[in-house]
Design a protein around this motif. Structure first.
Motif, PDB file in Angstrom:
ATOM      1  N   GLY A 112     100.244  24.166  74.287  1.00 58.66           N
ATOM      2  CA  GLY A 112     101.370  24.709  75.039  1.00 58.66           C
ATOM      3  C   GLY A 112     101.100  24.769  76.527  1.00 58.66           C
ATOM      4  O   GLY A 112     101.962  24.430  77.345  1.00 58.66           O
ATOM      5  N   LEU A 113      99.894  25.180  76.901  1.00 59.57           N
ATOM      6  CA  LEU A 113      99.560  25.294  78.319  1.00 59.57           C
ATOM      7  C   LEU A 113      99.493  23.936  79.005  1.00 59.57           C
ATOM      8  O   LEU A 113      99.914  23.790  80.154  1.00 59.57           O
ATOM      9  CB  LEU A 113      98.225  26.018  78.490  1.00 59.57           C
ATOM     10  N   ILE A 114      98.961  22.940  78.305  1.00 60.97           N
ATOM     11  CA  ILE A 114      98.746  21.654  78.970  1.00 60.97           C
ATOM     12  C   ILE A 114     100.068  20.958  79.277  1.00 60.97           C
ATOM     13  O   ILE A 114     100.144  20.118  80.180  1.00 60.97           O
ATOM     14  CB  ILE A 114      97.819  20.750  78.130  1.00 60.97           C
ATOM     15  N   LYS A 115     101.125  21.311  78.564  1.00 60.84           N
ATOM     16  CA  LYS A 115     102.442  20.764  78.883  1.00 60.84           C
ATOM     17  C   LYS A 115     102.999  21.366  80.168  1.00 60.84           C
ATOM     18  O   LYS A 115     103.873  20.778  80.803  1.00 60.84           O
ATOM     19  CB  LYS A 115     103.418  21.028  77.735  1.00 60.84           C
ATOM     20  N   GLN A 116     102.490  22.542  80.537  1.00 58.34           N
ATOM     21  CA  GLN A 116     103.018  23.230  81.707  1.00 58.34           C
ATOM     22  C   GLN A 116     102.161  23.026  82.952  1.00 58.34           C
ATOM     23  O   GLN A 116     102.692  22.862  84.051  1.00 58.34           O
ATOM     24  CB  GLN A 116     103.128  24.729  81.407  1.00 58.34           C
ATOM     25  N   ASP A 117     100.835  23.060  82.777  1.00 58.71           N
ATOM     26  CA  ASP A 117      99.934  22.904  83.923  1.00 58.71           C
ATOM     27  C   ASP A 117      98.602  22.356  83.415  1.00 58.71           C
ATOM     28  O   ASP A 117      97.714  23.120  83.029  1.00 58.71           O
ATOM     29  CB  ASP A 117      99.723  24.249  84.625  1.00 58.71           C
ATOM     30  N   PRO A 118      98.436  21.030  83.386  1.00 51.55           N
ATOM     31  CA  PRO A 118      97.226  20.443  82.795  1.00 51.55           C
ATOM     32  C   PRO A 118      95.929  20.919  83.436  1.00 51.55           C
ATOM     33  O   PRO A 118      94.943  21.175  82.732  1.00 51.55           O
ATOM     34  CB  PRO A 118      97.432  18.938  83.007  1.00 51.55           C
ATOM     35  N   ASP A 119      95.895  21.027  84.751  1.00 54.10           N
ATOM     36  CA  ASP A 119      94.649  21.419  85.423  1.00 54.10           C
ATOM     37  C   ASP A 119      94.186  22.798  84.974  1.00 54.10           C
ATOM     38  O   ASP A 119      93.009  23.014  84.662  1.00 54.10           O
ATOM     39  CB  ASP A 119      94.838  21.405  86.942  1.00 54.10           C
ATOM     40  N   VAL A 120      95.108  23.747  84.940  1.00 55.72           N
ATOM     41  CA  VAL A 120      94.727  25.115  84.583  1.00 55.72           C
ATOM     42  C   VAL A 120      94.494  25.230  83.079  1.00 55.72           C
ATOM     43  O   VAL A 120      93.669  26.026  82.630  1.00 55.72           O
ATOM     44  CB  VAL A 120      95.782  26.120  85.072  1.00 55.72           C
ATOM     45  N   ALA A 121      95.192  24.427  82.282  1.00 58.95           N
ATOM     46  CA  ALA A 121      94.941  24.426  80.839  1.00 58.95           C
ATOM     47  C   ALA A 121      93.500  24.010  80.548  1.00 58.95           C
ATOM     48  O   ALA A 121      92.820  24.614  79.705  1.00 58.95           O
ATOM     49  CB  ALA A 121      95.921  23.490  80.137  1.00 58.95           C
ATOM     50  N   ILE A 122      93.023  22.999  81.248  1.00 62.67           N
ATOM     51  CA  ILE A 122      91.640  22.557  81.050  1.00 62.67           C
ATOM     52  C   ILE A 122      90.669  23.618  81.569  1.00 62.67           C
ATOM     53  O   ILE A 122      89.608  23.855  80.974  1.00 62.67           O
ATOM     54  CB  ILE A 122      91.426  21.194  81.731  1.00 62.67           C
ATOM     55  N   GLN A 123      91.033  24.290  82.642  1.00 59.96           N
ATOM     56  CA  GLN A 123      90.207  25.402  83.124  1.00 59.96           C
ATOM     57  C   GLN A 123      90.141  26.509  82.073  1.00 59.96           C
ATOM     58  O   GLN A 123      89.081  27.111  81.848  1.00 59.96           O
ATOM     59  CB  GLN A 123      90.777  25.949  84.435  1.00 59.96           C
ATOM     60  N   PHE A 124      91.255  26.781  81.415  1.00 59.09           N
ATOM     61  CA  PHE A 124      91.294  27.759  80.320  1.00 59.09           C
ATOM     62  C   PHE A 124      90.296  27.380  79.231  1.00 59.09           C
ATOM     63  O   PHE A 124      89.583  28.242  78.695  1.00 59.09           O
ATOM     64  CB  PHE A 124      92.716  27.813  79.752  1.00 59.09           C
ATOM     65  N   ALA A 125      90.239  26.084  78.898  1.00 65.12           N
ATOM     66  CA  ALA A 125      89.373  25.632  77.814  1.00 65.12           C
ATOM     67  C   ALA A 125      87.906  25.560  78.216  1.00 65.12           C
ATOM     68  O   ALA A 125      87.021  25.681  77.363  1.00 65.12           O
ATOM     69  CB  ALA A 125      89.839  24.261  77.324  1.00 65.12           C
ATOM     70  N   LYS A 126      87.636  25.378  79.496  1.00 66.34           N
ATOM     71  CA  LYS A 126      86.252  25.234  79.949  1.00 66.34           C
ATOM     72  C   LYS A 126      85.636  26.532  80.458  1.00 66.34           C
ATOM     73  O   LYS A 126      84.411  26.625  80.580  1.00 66.34           O
ATOM     74  CB  LYS A 126      86.177  24.179  81.060  1.00 66.34           C
ATOM     75  N   GLU A 127      86.464  27.525  80.759  1.00 64.67           N
ATOM     76  CA  GLU A 127      85.940  28.772  81.326  1.00 64.67           C
ATOM     77  C   GLU A 127      86.443  29.991  80.550  1.00 64.67           C
ATOM     78  O   GLU A 127      87.003  30.927  81.127  1.00 64.67           O
ATOM     79  CB  GLU A 127      86.335  28.886  82.798  1.00 64.67           C
ATOM     80  N   PRO A 128      86.250  30.007  79.235  1.00 64.34           N
ATOM     81  CA  PRO A 128      86.765  31.147  78.466  1.00 64.34           C
ATOM     82  C   PRO A 128      86.085  32.465  78.810  1.00 64.34           C
ATOM     83  O   PRO A 128      86.710  33.527  78.719  1.00 64.34           O
ATOM     84  CB  PRO A 128      86.508  30.741  77.011  1.00 64.34           C
ATOM     85  N   ALA A 129      84.819  32.412  79.198  1.00 60.87           N
ATOM     86  CA  ALA A 129      84.123  33.658  79.530  1.00 60.87           C
ATOM     87  C   ALA A 129      84.782  34.355  80.715  1.00 60.87           C
ATOM     88  O   ALA A 129      84.883  35.592  80.743  1.00 60.87           O
ATOM     89  CB  ALA A 129      82.653  33.372  79.837  1.00 60.87           C
ATOM     90  N   ALA A 130      85.263  33.566  81.682  1.00 57.74           N
ATOM     91  CA  ALA A 130      85.854  34.149  82.886  1.00 57.74           C
ATOM     92  C   ALA A 130      87.166  34.852  82.567  1.00 57.74           C
ATOM     93  O   ALA A 130      87.377  36.013  82.942  1.00 57.74           O
ATOM     94  CB  ALA A 130      86.065  33.066  83.942  1.00 57.74           C
ATOM     95  N   TRP A 131      88.072  34.149  81.858  1.00 57.21           N
ATOM     96  CA  TRP A 131      89.365  34.804  81.598  1.00 57.21           C
ATOM     97  C   TRP A 131      89.244  35.915  80.560  1.00 57.21           C
ATOM     98  O   TRP A 131      90.005  36.891  80.600  1.00 57.21           O
ATOM     99  CB  TRP A 131      90.450  33.796  81.231  1.00 57.21           C
ATOM    100  N   LEU A 132      88.273  35.797  79.640  1.00 61.72           N
ATOM    101  CA  LEU A 132      88.076  36.889  78.681  1.00 61.72           C
ATOM    102  C   LEU A 132      87.607  38.151  79.396  1.00 61.72           C
ATOM    103  O   LEU A 132      88.049  39.263  79.083  1.00 61.72           O
ATOM    104  CB  LEU A 132      87.060  36.473  77.622  1.00 61.72           C
ATOM    105  N   SER A 133      86.734  37.979  80.382  1.00 69.25           N
ATOM    106  CA  SER A 133      86.269  39.125  81.157  1.00 69.25           C
ATOM    107  C   SER A 133      87.428  39.784  81.899  1.00 69.25           C
ATOM    108  O   SER A 133      87.543  41.018  81.934  1.00 69.25           O
ATOM    109  CB  SER A 133      85.189  38.677  82.144  1.00 69.25           C
TER     110      SER A 133
END
Length: 408
Positions: free
Chosen positions: A18-39
């Motif tokens: 769902g995210l990658i359809k809206q903003d691919p760059d940030v969707a990939i950031q979501f997938a590569k930096e889960p520790a940051a957004w979880l914090s």
């Protein structure tokens, strides 16, 4: 203060696709930096207070993929499995959920079973965070509510109203993308970012700055944009003093006695120099099918003449910027405000999501024109209506398209 004992269940396939359809760059950031957004999620967008994560699970189809958003990458598919190590390293328990049929994996069933099992644990989990836009999760939320547990939905798309209604809190895709990027999470008014190297600012500085902006303004000032600018310029004293003791931004403005000042929900203007802003509720009544979709799908209640202005603002952004969803909604809101058009950032985000899911994402190259945005958005609205079993005749669908400014 004790933290809320919380459990997070993430349907990776659902959220990421769902995210990658809206903003691919940030969707990939979501997938590569889960520790940051979880914090950040520990203390942001809470229900009863800061969270202490006792369960953190990611349900992922190891063979899942989406079309690669970058044609220059040289590969056609972006496989979910490449993101698995990032979640493992962030402390997630990754549950493999291979596809059981051509279109369905077992992630949702596993999540439901695990969440219900958690209710029987000796430890009381006070909040369940369900990261999925799948309305099939609605019975789970009903069960959790019956057990008097708090529930938060993290949805990558416009979730069904029945799904949202059962939860204590909804975290939208825009809020999630802001969280991933480390931005202040707010829909229309952002948090301060300035430092106060010269000490706390005074009410007099606030007064002088506002009066200068007010006197120089060629048209109505958007309150959210003005508050954002003032916070950036004046620094933390704004919030530390709760707008200099007045308890709110508008009350602080009213205390200044600005000449001929008039206020609406979103604007302040000089009645002697400015035409009143167009109000998002000022137009004539919408056709019954449009009102029905507003009630059942949360379609923004904008007058007919405003929709083309929103599409044009988004098209202007897409043609002149490297796409970022949170920036796009803020930029379009401010562009419209400069034209004296009162449209909330949440309404613009609704259109941006609908456009992406309708087949004309703003990051597309070449960027979509305003008429393409209109058509894609209307298609998405009607597709969502069909998916929600909202009956519309051909004539009613045509009325919806006409109201939304989309032509066949």
């Amino acid at each position: 203060m004790a933290r809320v004992r919380a459990a997070l269940y993430l349907d990776f396939d659902n959220v990421f696709s769902g995210l990658i359809k809206q903003d691919p760059d940030v969707a990939i950031q979501f997938a590569k930096e889960p520790a940051a957004w979880l914090s950040r999620l520990t203390t942001t967008l809470t229900v009863d207070g800061a969270r202490r994560w006792l369960i953190v699970r990611c349900y992922m189809n190891p063979g899942g993929w989406v079309p690669h958003p970058d044609p220059a990458a040289g590969v056609a598919r972006l496989y979910y499995s490449q993101f698995r190590p990032f979640f493992v390293n962030a402390g997630f328990e990754v549950i493999d959920c291979p596809r059981l049929t051509h279109t369905k994996n077992a992630a949702d069933i596993r999540m439901v079973v695990d969440a219900v099992d958690a209710l029987a644990d000796p430890v009381v989990y006070e909040e369940f965070v369900i990261a999925s836009g799948d309305s099939d999760m609605t019975p789970l939320l009903v069960r959790l509510r019956r057990a008097d547990r708090r529930t938060t939905i993290v949805s990558p798309s416009d979730a069904a109203e029945a799904f949202i209604a059962v939860a204590d809190r909804l975290i939208t895709s825009q809020e999630l993308l802001e969280l991933v990027q480390g931005e202040p999470v707010d829909s229309d008014e952002d948090a301060p970012v300035a430092d106060e190297s010269d000490g706390p600012v005074s009410y007099e500085q606030f007064r002088d700055l506002v009066r200068w902006r007010y006197d120089a303004a060629p048209g109505p000032l958007n309150l959210a944009s003005l508050a954002h600018d003032l916070r950036r310029q004046l620094g933390p004293s704004v919030d530390q003093t709760n707008w200099f003791g007045f308890g709110g931004f508008v009350r602080a403005l009213e205390s200044l006695g600005l000449a001929h000042a008039k206020f609406s929900n979103h604007f302040v203007w000089d009645a002697g120099r400015h035409d009143p802003p167009e109000s998002s509720g000022a137009a004539g009544p919408a056709p019954e099918p449009v009102s029905r979709l507003s009630a059942l799908l949360s379609l923004p209640r904008l007058p007919q003449e405003m929709w083309p202005l929103v599409y044009q603002a988004l098209a202007d952004y897409a043609s002149s910027h490297h796409f970022n969803l949170t920036e796009a909604t803020r930029w379009a809101r401010d562009r419209l405000a400069a034209q004296g058009v009162d449209v909330s950032r949440a309404a613009i985000a609704f259109v941006t999501r609908g456009t992406a899911f309708g087949g004309a994402p703003l990051y597309r190259q070449p960027p979509p024109a305003a008429d393409e945005i209109a058509s894609a958005f209307a298609d998405n609205v009607l597709n969502r209506a069909e998916a929600a079993s909202i009956p519309l005749t051909d004539d009613e669908s045509a009325q919806v398209r006409a109201w939304l400014g989309a032509t066949l």
